[in-house]
Design a protein around this motif. Structure first.
Motif, mmCIF file in Angstrom:
data_model
loop_
_atom_site.group_PDB
_atom_site.id
_atom_site.type_symbol
_atom_site.label_atom_id
_atom_site.label_comp_id
_atom_site.label_asym_id
_atom_site.label_seq_id
_atom_site.Cartn_x
_atom_site.Cartn_y
_atom_site.Cartn_z
ATOM 1 N N PRO A 126 -15.869 -1.337 -21.977
ATOM 2 C CA PRO A 126 -15.985 -2.773 -22.249
ATOM 3 C C PRO A 126 -15.108 -3.182 -23.426
ATOM 4 C CG PRO A 126 -17.823 -1.627 -23.237
ATOM 5 C CD PRO A 126 -17.006 -0.579 -22.517
ATOM 6 N N ARG A 171 -14.767 -6.824 -26.063
ATOM 7 C CA ARG A 171 -15.257 -8.169 -26.371
ATOM 8 C C ARG A 171 -14.231 -8.919 -27.210
ATOM 9 N NH1 ARG A 171 -20.349 -8.462 -29.553
ATOM 10 N NH2 ARG A 171 -20.129 -10.679 -29.061
ATOM 11 N N SER A 220 -15.626 -11.480 -22.259
ATOM 12 C CA SER A 220 -16.075 -10.092 -22.124
ATOM 13 C C SER A 220 -15.245 -9.452 -21.022
ATOM 14 C CB SER A 220 -17.567 -10.037 -21.770
ATOM 15 O OG SER A 220 -18.352 -10.508 -22.834
ATOM 16 N N ASP A 232 -15.651 -9.023 -17.211
ATOM 17 C CA ASP A 232 -16.711 -8.014 -17.112
ATOM 18 C C ASP A 232 -17.933 -8.562 -16.365
ATOM 19 O OD1 ASP A 232 -17.986 -5.637 -17.394
ATOM 20 O OD2 ASP A 232 -18.388 -5.818 -19.542
ATOM 21 N N ARG A 233 -17.706 -8.995 -15.145
ATOM 22 C CA ARG A 233 -18.806 -9.540 -14.351
ATOM 23 C C ARG A 233 -18.461 -9.440 -12.870
ATOM 24 N NH1 ARG A 233 -20.296 -14.190 -11.813
ATOM 25 N NH2 ARG A 233 -22.513 -14.788 -11.917
ATOM 26 N N ARG A 244 -22.321 -6.047 -15.014
ATOM 27 C CA ARG A 244 -21.125 -5.753 -15.809
ATOM 28 C C ARG A 244 -20.284 -4.678 -15.122
ATOM 29 N NH1 ARG A 244 -20.609 -7.979 -20.654
ATOM 30 N NH2 ARG A 244 -22.414 -8.938 -21.665
ATOM 31 N N SER A 263 -17.999 -3.066 -16.496
ATOM 32 C CA SER A 263 -17.771 -1.973 -17.447
ATOM 33 C C SER A 263 -18.820 -0.871 -17.300
ATOM 34 C CB SER A 263 -17.757 -2.498 -18.877
ATOM 35 O OG SER A 263 -18.976 -3.152 -19.195
ATOM 36 N N SER A 290 -13.778 -10.129 -32.220
ATOM 37 C CA SER A 290 -14.587 -9.426 -31.221
ATOM 38 C C SER A 290 -15.927 -10.132 -31.054
ATOM 39 C CB SER A 290 -14.817 -7.971 -31.649
ATOM 40 O OG SER A 290 -15.626 -7.289 -30.717
ATOM 41 N N GLY A 291 -16.035 -10.969 -30.036
ATOM 42 C CA GLY A 291 -17.285 -11.661 -29.775
ATOM 43 C C GLY A 291 -17.393 -12.966 -30.538
#
Length: 217
Positions: A25, A27, A32, A48-49, A56, A58, A172-173
């Motif tokens: 993964p 982010r 994602s 990531d879906r 996910r 990942s 990241s995120g």
């Protein structure tokens, strides 16, 4: 092409973190991603879906040149199209079933992702090798200030006991976390690698402490 990450190459992982036939993964601010390496060695990046039930990707697995969802095994190719649905082996999946893709590549031991269809060349880090990656709660500016260095295009050159090192940074995120990749001189010894890793942990503590005090934010 998704437009929810910055229109430039963003370092998402070190090449050593993604062996052949594996997926990890990543982010980024509001995206994602699932980063995967095919059996051929090619690197791909997708949202990531899984379009089927939202699992996910990942968490999935790589077989040959395809990424499969761990839930029902729907298999996707490098261009994001669905190649097969195990529950319906005789069905040719329609083109409408696909996962969003991002441009991905690697250079000098770093894996990069771009939201642009056509982007400039990936940044060069020739002479360095990736050592490790961490996530911390501070800005790249705070990180640079802690070692008295300049932040240039999200990269920070750093001397650790006289050895060349470089920090590549990326958001990241959505929580303000910062992803940091430590690269060191390709000629570094085992002892120097250990020292660099220790120095990075110390720097993390210093940067987070400075961020908590509101310094160099």
């Amino acid at each position: 092409m998704p437009q929810n990450i910055a229109p430039a190459w963003i370092p998402v992982a070190l090449s050593t973190d993604l062996p052949v036939a594996s997926v990890i993964p990543a982010r980024l601010k509001t995206a994602s991603l699932a980063i995967w390496r095919a059996q051929s060695g090619a690197v791909s990046a997708v949202a990531d879906r899984c379009p089927h039930r939202g699992m996910r990707l990942s968490h999935g697995f790589v077989r040959g040149e395809a990424l499969s969802c761990i839930y029902h095994g729907w298999r996707y190719g490098k261009s994001g199209n669905c190649l097969a649905i195990p529950a319906h082996p005789s069905l040719t999946p329609p083109e409408a079933i696909r996962v969003a893709t991002y441009r991905a590549g690697e250079r000098d031991g770093v894996i990069w992702v771009s939201a642009e269809e056509v982007a400039a060349d990936m940044p060069s880090n020739e002479g360095f090798v990736g050592l490790r990656s961490i996530t911390l709660s501070a800005t790249a500016e705070t990180l640079a200030a802690c070692i008295g260095a300049d932040l240039i295009e999200d990269a920070i050159d750093w001397a650790i006991d006289g050895m060349r090192a470089r920090l590549l940074t990326a958001p990241s995120g959505e929580d303000g976390a910062l992803l940091v990749h430590l690269l060191i001189d390709s000629s570094a010894t085992k002892a120097q690698k250990i020292a660099a890793s220790t120095a990075l942990e110390t720097l993390r503590r210093q940067a987070e402490a400075a961020a908590n005090r509101g310094e160099a934010a």
